[in-house]
Design an enzyme around this catalytic site. Structure first.
Site, PDB file in Angstrom:
ATOM      1  N   SER A   2      -9.994  -0.589   7.049  1.00 30.56           N
ATOM      2  CA  SER A   2      -9.378  -0.451   5.883  1.00 30.56           C
ATOM      3  C   SER A   2      -8.651  -1.435   5.009  1.00 30.56           C
ATOM      4  CB  SER A   2      -8.425   0.836   5.722  1.00 30.56           C
ATOM      5  OG  SER A   2      -8.857   2.142   5.834  1.00 30.56           O
ATOM      6  N   LYS A  38       0.702  -1.260  -0.113  1.00 28.31           N
ATOM      7  CA  LYS A  38      -0.033  -0.099   0.065  1.00 28.31           C
ATOM      8  C   LYS A  38       0.781   1.184   0.074  1.00 28.31           C
ATOM      9  CE  LYS A  38      -3.853   1.990   2.607  1.00 28.31           C
ATOM     10  NZ  LYS A  38      -4.863   1.614   3.749  1.00 28.31           N
ATOM     11  N   SER A  57      -9.761   1.603   2.857  1.00 29.97           N
ATOM     12  CA  SER A  57      -8.932   2.553   2.162  1.00 29.97           C
ATOM     13  C   SER A  57      -7.707   1.612   1.356  1.00 29.97           C
ATOM     14  CB  SER A  57      -8.177   3.563   2.832  1.00 29.97           C
ATOM     15  OG  SER A  57      -7.171   3.037   3.879  1.00 29.97           O
TER      16      SER A  57
END
EC number: 6.3.5.7
Lengths: 487, 104
Positions: free
Chosen positions: A176, A77, A152
């Site tokens: 997330s 990420k 997210s």
């Protein structure tokens, strides 16, 4: 090649037997990404040159037969810093930011011969639940490209769900990792607060953030958590507890396990089709010899409010560092220093980030601190007490991960409260610092539904044990999206 | 709690504290959205928290001490490479005192 028909165990066997080299595997991964990612936009930034060099070096010294992750391609990420590799947190503020150090988890990936193939898309600074808040691109759900991947960590989830990588790492502040795992039909683990070092994770809510793995199977997930867990001198909140082997105890036998089902997690706000999938999962656990009983988490309904006060307050403090001076975006044609701060922040941050900074600044400001920030901290204690009471009598808690399957791109982005309510089932876990995992539990109208397992503090092992037993008894994890290709 | 939770003037004030600025249209949008979100927060006022302690951290660590050993961490050039503007090995910033002469 895609990774739909291989797990870490079979990939590792192929690498050790030299059926494929790490360099060949890396090249094949990039070849597939070139086709697949054009459809789903999971990645922000590829690491092709360095990844191939790393893979060749791994081949040269030989694959470590005792290390399941050696030579394995991984997505990271983009709020996890990677030395020399642009790290943006999907923000214009950091569009050209090149970190000068690696996050501890990244150092561990590299030290264990994982091959970082790229950085994945996300909601800006991890604020959002649909990855639509990225400043750069909208990631699509591979099960239906008109739908969001969740967020997210939407890019990491899609990178795995679309078969581009077998493992990706995300971060979870209020759901997330788990919510996008649910929306994409994969396994996502938010470890106990302190289990994994946050050093090098671009801070959002420092009392809530944790890094965790996203994979297609429970066993792969356990191996990927093994790799990153443990104390780190650079993170004073990382625990000194011994880290067990999370792949141990995956026997499929959960007879006598005591499971709690909170009635608040099966209420009116939950899509009836999601509820049905979870009810079937409950039956499955009973068939496996566990007992499942209804319990109550009476203060969980206040979790969303408490969370958005606490997380936004922490964010407003953490994001003060983005001032246009030392690194990141600086506005042009400024008159003076104050102008640099205000215009750089106003032009560099997206709307959701500004909303959170505003909420946090408001909640911490004179005259409102007691009614909001202080109160939220008290409610947090009550939410923790609710969990503690249940864990006096039960080994784990189950329920849905998200109230609905993935929604359409554009449907909720203009309505912050609706978007925030998507986190209602995952937020209490972060507030309490507990481990939580989402595993595939079935489909509703063709879209994946995740089952959430919540454990006692530092008891990820029980989640993996229960998740593995469920996975072995079902075939939901074997379902893969059809991206309109011929494979 | 007050009838009006937050108005445009307050939003402007909070924006100043947060070093943000909004156009009139944005100010209207944000005021409406913050009003709704803060309205949601007010459900917390219905929870009796008398005597309940605040939780602000969930780490199992109390203090995190280490030996005070010097390490070589000089990355001046690498760090400067990320600065928007540099000069002579330093970060360059605009003048702190406004010299534009518009009397602010």
């Amino acid at each position: 090649m895609d990774f739909f028909n291989q797990d870490l165990t079979s990939l590792h066997a192929d690498l050790v037997a030299k059926k494929i080299s790490a360099a060949e595997l890396t090249q094949a991964t990039f070849d597939n990404m070139a086709k697949t990612d054009a459809k789903v936009d999971a990645f922000l930034n590829l690491n092709a040159d360095a990844a191939l060099k790393n893979a060749q070096a791994i081949d040269a010294k030989g694959i470590n037969a005792d290390n399941l992750l050696a030579g394995i391609p991984v997505g990271v990420k983009d709020n996890i810093v990677t030395k020399g590799l642009t790290t943006t947190a999907a923000s214009k503020m950091l569009e050209n930011f090149v970190p000068v150090y690696n996050a501890t988890v990244v150092d561990k990936m590299l030290a264990n011969d994982m091959v970082i193939v790229g950085k994945t898309n996300m909601d800006e600074f991890a604020m959002g639940g649909s990855t639509e808040n990225s400043a750069f691109k909208v990631t699509k759900n591979p099960w239906d490209v008109s739908r969001v991947p969740g967020g997210s960590s939407g890019g990491s989830a899609v990178a795995v769900a679309s078969g581009q990588v077998p493992v990706a790492y995300g971060s979870d502040t209020g759901g997330s990792i788990r919510q996008p795992a649910s929306f994409n039909g994969i396994v996502g683990m938010k470890p106990t607060y302190g289990r994994v070092s946050r050093w090098g994770l671009i801070a959002f809510g420092s009392s809530l953030d944790q890094i965790g793995p996203m994979t297609r199977t429970v066993k792969d997930n356990a191996a990927a958590l093994n790799l990153i867990a443990g104390n780190d001198v650079h993170d004073g909140t990382s625990s000194k507890r011994a880290v067990p082997d999370f792949t141990a105890g995956l026997t499929g036998d959960i007879k006598g396990m005591k499971i709690a089902l909170p009635k608040e997690y099966m209420g009116d706000g939950i899509d009836p089709k999601v509820r049905e999938v979870i009810q079937n999962a409950v039956k499955q656990f009973e068939d496996l010899g566990a007992t499942v009983e209804e319990v109550s988490l009476p203060h969980s309904r206040y979790g969303v409010s408490a969370y958005y006060i606490i997380a936004s307050s922490e964010a407003s403090s953490n994001l003060q560092r983005f001032d246009g001076i030392r690194y990141g975006f600086r506005a042009q044609d400024v008159k003076n220093l104050e102008d640099v701060y205000v215009r750089s922040r106003s032009e560099g941050f997206g709307d959701e980030v500004k909303r959170r900074i505003m909420l946090g600044t408001f909640s911490l400001s004179a005259g409102y601190y007691d009614a909001y920030f202080h109160k939220a901290g008290q409610v947090r204690t009550m939410i923790i007490d609710d969990f503690n009471k249940v864990f006096n009598d039960y080994d784990l808690i189950i329920g849905p991960t998200a109230p609905t399957p993935a929604f359409k791109i554009g449907d909720e982005i203009s309505d912050p409260i609706t978007m925030y309510m998507n986190d209602v089932l995952t937020i209490p876990v972060n507030l309490a610092g507990l481990p939580g995992m989402s595993i595939p539990a079935g489909l509703a109208d063709g879209m994946p539904v995740g089952l959430q397992l919540i454990g006692k503090s530092f008891d990820e092992s029980t989640l993996y044990k229960a998740g593995y037993a469920f996975e072995q008894a079902t075939d939901f994890h074997q379902a893969t999206p059809d991206l309109g290709g011929t494979n | 709690m007050a009838e009006e939770r937050i108005n445009a003037e307050q939003v402007k004030h909070v924006a100043e504290l947060a070093k943000l600025e909004f156009t009139p249209d944005q100010l209207e949008l944000f005021t409406g959205q913050l009003e709704k979100i803060i309205g949601m927060f007010e459900e917390l006022s219905t929870v009796d928290t008398t005597g309940v302690p605040v939780t602000s951290r969930v780490s199992d660590r109390q203090n995190a001490l280490r030996d005070d050993v010097a390490v070589q961490s000089n990355q001046r050039q690498a760090l400067l490479a990320n600065a928007p503007e540099t000069a002579e090995g330093l970060i360059r910033v605009p003048t702190i005192i406004d010299e534009s002469g518009d009397g602010e």
